[in-house]
Design a protein around this motif. Structure first.
Motif, PDB file in Angstrom:
ATOM      1  N   VAL A 162      46.754  49.771  33.048  1.00 22.43           N
ATOM      2  CA  VAL A 162      46.421  48.864  34.160  1.00 22.43           C
ATOM      3  C   VAL A 162      47.658  47.988  34.352  1.00 22.43           C
ATOM      4  O   VAL A 162      47.799  46.948  33.708  1.00 22.43           O
ATOM      5  N   ALA A 163      48.586  48.407  35.193  1.00 26.52           N
ATOM      6  CA  ALA A 163      49.897  47.752  35.227  1.00 26.52           C
ATOM      7  C   ALA A 163      50.529  47.839  36.616  1.00 26.52           C
ATOM      8  O   ALA A 163      51.562  48.492  36.787  1.00 26.52           O
ATOM      9  N   THR A 164      49.893  47.213  37.592  1.00 21.80           N
ATOM     10  CA  THR A 164      50.392  47.229  38.992  1.00 21.80           C
ATOM     11  C   THR A 164      50.884  48.632  39.348  1.00 21.80           C
ATOM     12  O   THR A 164      51.954  48.813  39.923  1.00 21.80           O
ATOM     13  N   TYR A 165      50.051  49.614  39.025  1.00 22.54           N
ATOM     14  CA  TYR A 165      50.445  51.029  39.038  1.00 22.54           C
ATOM     15  C   TYR A 165      49.936  51.686  40.324  1.00 22.54           C
ATOM     16  O   TYR A 165      48.731  51.959  40.454  1.00 22.54           O
ATOM     17  N   SER A 166      50.835  51.920  41.266  1.00 21.18           N
ATOM     18  CA  SER A 166      50.419  52.478  42.557  1.00 21.18           C
ATOM     19  C   SER A 166      50.051  53.955  42.445  1.00 21.18           C
ATOM     20  O   SER A 166      50.760  54.741  41.793  1.00 21.18           O
TER      21      SER A 166
ATOM     22  N   PRO B  10      53.638  37.319  35.664  1.00 19.21           N
ATOM     23  CA  PRO B  10      52.637  36.248  35.672  1.00 19.21           C
ATOM     24  C   PRO B  10      51.560  36.486  36.733  1.00 19.21           C
ATOM     25  O   PRO B  10      51.867  36.882  37.849  1.00 19.21           O
ATOM     26  N   GLY B  11      50.316  36.243  36.342  1.00 16.05           N
ATOM     27  CA  GLY B  11      49.181  36.448  37.251  1.00 16.05           C
ATOM     28  C   GLY B  11      48.633  37.859  37.201  1.00 16.05           C
ATOM     29  O   GLY B  11      47.525  38.127  37.663  1.00 16.05           O
ATOM     30  N   LEU B  12      49.384  38.794  36.622  1.00 15.57           N
ATOM     31  CA  LEU B  12      48.969  40.209  36.596  1.00 15.57           C
ATOM     32  C   LEU B  12      48.866  40.730  35.168  1.00 15.57           C
ATOM     33  O   LEU B  12      47.779  41.007  34.683  1.00 15.57           O
ATOM     34  N   GLY B  13      50.017  40.816  34.516  1.00 18.79           N
ATOM     35  CA  GLY B  13      50.036  41.232  33.114  1.00 18.79           C
ATOM     36  C   GLY B  13      51.116  40.441  32.419  1.00 18.79           C
ATOM     37  O   GLY B  13      52.296  40.595  32.726  1.00 18.79           O
ATOM     38  N   LYS B  14      50.691  39.555  31.517  1.00 14.02           N
ATOM     39  CA  LYS B  14      51.661  38.642  30.904  1.00 14.02           C
ATOM     40  C   LYS B  14      51.325  38.459  29.437  1.00 14.02           C
ATOM     41  O   LYS B  14      50.172  38.205  29.084  1.00 14.02           O
ATOM     42  N   LYS B  15      52.341  38.618  28.587  1.00  7.03           N
ATOM     43  CA  LYS B  15      52.174  38.256  27.176  1.00  7.03           C
ATOM     44  C   LYS B  15      52.632  36.817  27.047  1.00  7.03           C
ATOM     45  O   LYS B  15      53.783  36.496  27.343  1.00  7.03           O
ATOM     46  N   ASN B  16      51.711  35.959  26.647  1.00  6.97           N
ATOM     47  CA  ASN B  16      52.016  34.531  26.558  1.00  6.97           C
ATOM     48  C   ASN B  16      52.728  34.208  25.244  1.00  6.97           C
ATOM     49  O   ASN B  16      52.627  34.963  24.283  1.00  6.97           O
TER      50      ASN B  16
ATOM     51  N   SER C  21      47.333  37.534  29.589  1.00  7.38           N
ATOM     52  CA  SER C  21      46.570  37.041  30.730  1.00  7.38           C
ATOM     53  C   SER C  21      47.025  37.705  32.014  1.00  7.38           C
ATOM     54  O   SER C  21      48.112  38.286  32.086  1.00  7.38           O
ATOM     55  N   GLY C  22      46.151  37.608  33.023  1.00  7.92           N
ATOM     56  CA  GLY C  22      46.459  38.155  34.334  1.00  7.92           C
ATOM     57  C   GLY C  22      45.316  39.021  34.848  1.00  7.92           C
ATOM     58  O   GLY C  22      44.403  39.370  34.099  1.00  7.92           O
ATOM     59  N   PHE C  23      45.378  39.323  36.124  1.00  2.00           N
ATOM     60  CA  PHE C  23      44.340  40.124  36.760  1.00  2.00           C
ATOM     61  C   PHE C  23      44.252  41.520  36.118  1.00  2.00           C
ATOM     62  O   PHE C  23      43.155  42.005  35.817  1.00  2.00           O
ATOM     63  N   ASP C  24      45.377  42.177  35.885  1.00  6.35           N
ATOM     64  CA  ASP C  24      45.348  43.508  35.262  1.00  6.35           C
ATOM     65  C   ASP C  24      44.741  43.440  33.855  1.00  6.35           C
ATOM     66  O   ASP C  24      44.029  44.350  33.435  1.00  6.35           O
ATOM     67  N   VAL C  25      45.041  42.359  33.150  1.00 12.24           N
ATOM     68  CA  VAL C  25      44.483  42.185  31.801  1.00 12.24           C
ATOM     69  C   VAL C  25      42.958  42.055  31.904  1.00 12.24           C
ATOM     70  O   VAL C  25      42.214  42.673  31.127  1.00 12.24           O
ATOM     71  N   ASP C  26      42.487  41.272  32.883  1.00 17.22           N
ATOM     72  CA  ASP C  26      41.036  41.113  33.071  1.00 17.22           C
ATOM     73  C   ASP C  26      40.387  42.445  33.454  1.00 17.22           C
ATOM     74  O   ASP C  26      39.294  42.777  32.970  1.00 17.22           O
ATOM     75  N   VAL C  27      41.041  43.209  34.324  1.00 13.86           N
ATOM     76  CA  VAL C  27      40.506  44.525  34.716  1.00 13.86           C
ATOM     77  C   VAL C  27      40.424  45.428  33.473  1.00 13.86           C
ATOM     78  O   VAL C  27      39.408  46.079  33.225  1.00 13.86           O
TER      79      VAL C  27
ATOM     80  N   ALA D 221      36.594  36.391  40.950  1.00 14.66           N
ATOM     81  CA  ALA D 221      36.877  35.236  40.086  1.00 14.66           C
ATOM     82  C   ALA D 221      38.223  35.403  39.385  1.00 14.66           C
ATOM     83  O   ALA D 221      39.011  34.451  39.291  1.00 14.66           O
ATOM     84  N   SER D 222      38.507  36.610  38.918  1.00 16.56           N
ATOM     85  CA  SER D 222      39.775  36.839  38.226  1.00 16.56           C
ATOM     86  C   SER D 222      40.950  36.680  39.184  1.00 16.56           C
ATOM     87  O   SER D 222      41.972  36.085  38.827  1.00 16.56           O
ATOM     88  N   LEU D 223      40.806  37.188  40.399  1.00 15.17           N
ATOM     89  CA  LEU D 223      41.897  37.046  41.375  1.00 15.17           C
ATOM     90  C   LEU D 223      42.126  35.586  41.741  1.00 15.17           C
ATOM     91  O   LEU D 223      43.274  35.134  41.842  1.00 15.17           O
ATOM     92  N   GLU D 224      41.023  34.851  41.925  1.00 14.27           N
ATOM     93  CA  GLU D 224      41.171  33.434  42.279  1.00 14.27           C
ATOM     94  C   GLU D 224      41.869  32.668  41.159  1.00 14.27           C
ATOM     95  O   GLU D 224      42.716  31.816  41.406  1.00 14.27           O
ATOM     96  N   LYS D 225      41.518  33.027  39.932  1.00 15.21           N
ATOM     97  CA  LYS D 225      42.122  32.344  38.786  1.00 15.21           C
ATOM     98  C   LYS D 225      43.605  32.719  38.618  1.00 15.21           C
ATOM     99  O   LYS D 225      44.443  31.866  38.346  1.00 15.21           O
ATOM    100  N   ASN D 226      43.900  33.998  38.796  1.00 16.75           N
ATOM    101  CA  ASN D 226      45.239  34.484  38.455  1.00 16.75           C
ATOM    102  C   ASN D 226      46.246  34.488  39.607  1.00 16.75           C
ATOM    103  O   ASN D 226      47.428  34.284  39.376  1.00 16.75           O
ATOM    104  N   LEU D 227      45.787  34.770  40.822  1.00 11.24           N
ATOM    105  CA  LEU D 227      46.712  34.821  41.962  1.00 11.24           C
ATOM    106  C   LEU D 227      46.532  33.638  42.910  1.00 11.24           C
ATOM    107  O   LEU D 227      47.441  33.306  43.667  1.00 11.24           O
TER     108      LEU D 227
END
Ligand code: GLU
Length: 279
Positions: free
Chosen positions: A108-112, A52-58, A64-70, A258-264
């Motif tokens: 785009v998946a919290t990939y370091s 949630p907040g990063l990559g989520k299938k609803n 939705s999520g920041f990674d999805v927006d990126v 804006a995406s970070l504020e919305k998602n995190l």
């Protein structure tokens, strides 16, 4: 008769060579992704489905999520609209393989970004820096940081993640590390009492804590820097440059913030400044 069969043979070879060339250019190199977009083919983008907040299938099938927006922002800059993206779940342990096999165009998946991963794949970015942390039950007072896990605490992390690797490298002594396939499975194990803590990036943990207010909390002592990159097939020089340009644009036009504020933001995550792009 003989002449004709030679000619047919040559024609067949030419067709074969042509289709081989077409094959290699339909991989995931820079030009081919642009070709794909231009010819109206769908882009396949690897994301997480359970963070949630990063990559989520609803439940309604949207993402939705920041990674999805990126991912959507990058796709748009490459000339593709939201409808021409197919999101594919890329669990931590699957990411390099998906890129190497051409199963996805980018990830785009919290990939370091790490040197070990760069042996196998390329990265654009970074587009964010997170920090490894711990998630515990709200009433837990004994786990205060990675050192406090010794004493045989059961710790859950995910296969193929830097989070599990860091525990093995630095904090293995006296810790019972359990590696699951996804972080949501780790969270279920924490809630049921099967494990004492979950470790991964604070961004991911903040999302789960927000889903279970009063029940779970993030310890809040980050002990690594996780530079999130966009994963690409090795050798994608052109695509990497295009994606770096897209990330810079997303940061400068306000969409990143804006995406970070919305998602995190709702999870109480303190939004940092964007990192310098190094890849
Ligand atoms: N960012 C870390 C990694 O890439 C942990 C999060 C994840 O597994 O996606 O391994």
């Amino acid at each position: 008769m003989r002449k004709r069969s030679v000619a047919t043979g040559i024609a067949a070879i030419a067709v074969l060579a042509g289709s081989l060339a077409a094959c290699s250019s339909s991989g995931t190199s820079g030009t081919s992704v642009t070709d794909k977009v231009q010819s109206g083919k769908k882009l396949v983008v690897g994301i997480k489905f359970d963070q949630p907040g990063l990559g989520k299938k609803n439940p309604d099938g949207t993402f939705s999520g920041f990674d999805v927006d990126v991912a959507k922002y990058i796709a748009k800059q490459l000339g593709a609209n939201d409808a021409s993206i197919t999101f594919k779940e890329a669990k931590s342990a699957d990411r390099e393989t998906f890129l190497e096999h051409g199963d996805v165009d980018f990830i785009v998946a919290t990939y370091s970004i790490t040197d070990a991963r760069k042996q196998k794949v390329d990265f654009a970015g970074p587009y964010f820096v997170a920090h490894q942390d711990l998630l515990v039950k709200s009433d837990n007072t004994t786990i205060t940081g990675p050192e406090s896990l010794s004493g045989n605490k059961k710790l859950c992390s995910v296969k193929g993640s830097t989070s599990a690797q860091k525990v093995k490298d630095n904090y293995a002594k006296g810790v019972q590390l359990q590696e699951y396939g996804t972080y949501s499975d780790c969270v279920d194990a924490l809630i049921s009492g099967a494990v004492d803590a979950v470790t991964t990036d604070d961004t991911i943990l903040a999302g789960y804590a927000a889903q279970h207010p009063g029940q779970l909390r993030v310890v809040g002592k980050g002990f690594s820097d996780e530079n999130y990159g966009v994963g690409l097939k090795k050798g994608s020089t052109d695509l990497k440059a295009q994606i770096d340009t897209a990330i810079r644009k997303m940061e400068s036009d306000g969409a990143w913030q804006a995406s970070l504020e919305k998602n995190l933001g709702p999870a109480g995550y303190k939004i940092p400044s964007p990192p310098a792009i190094t890849e």
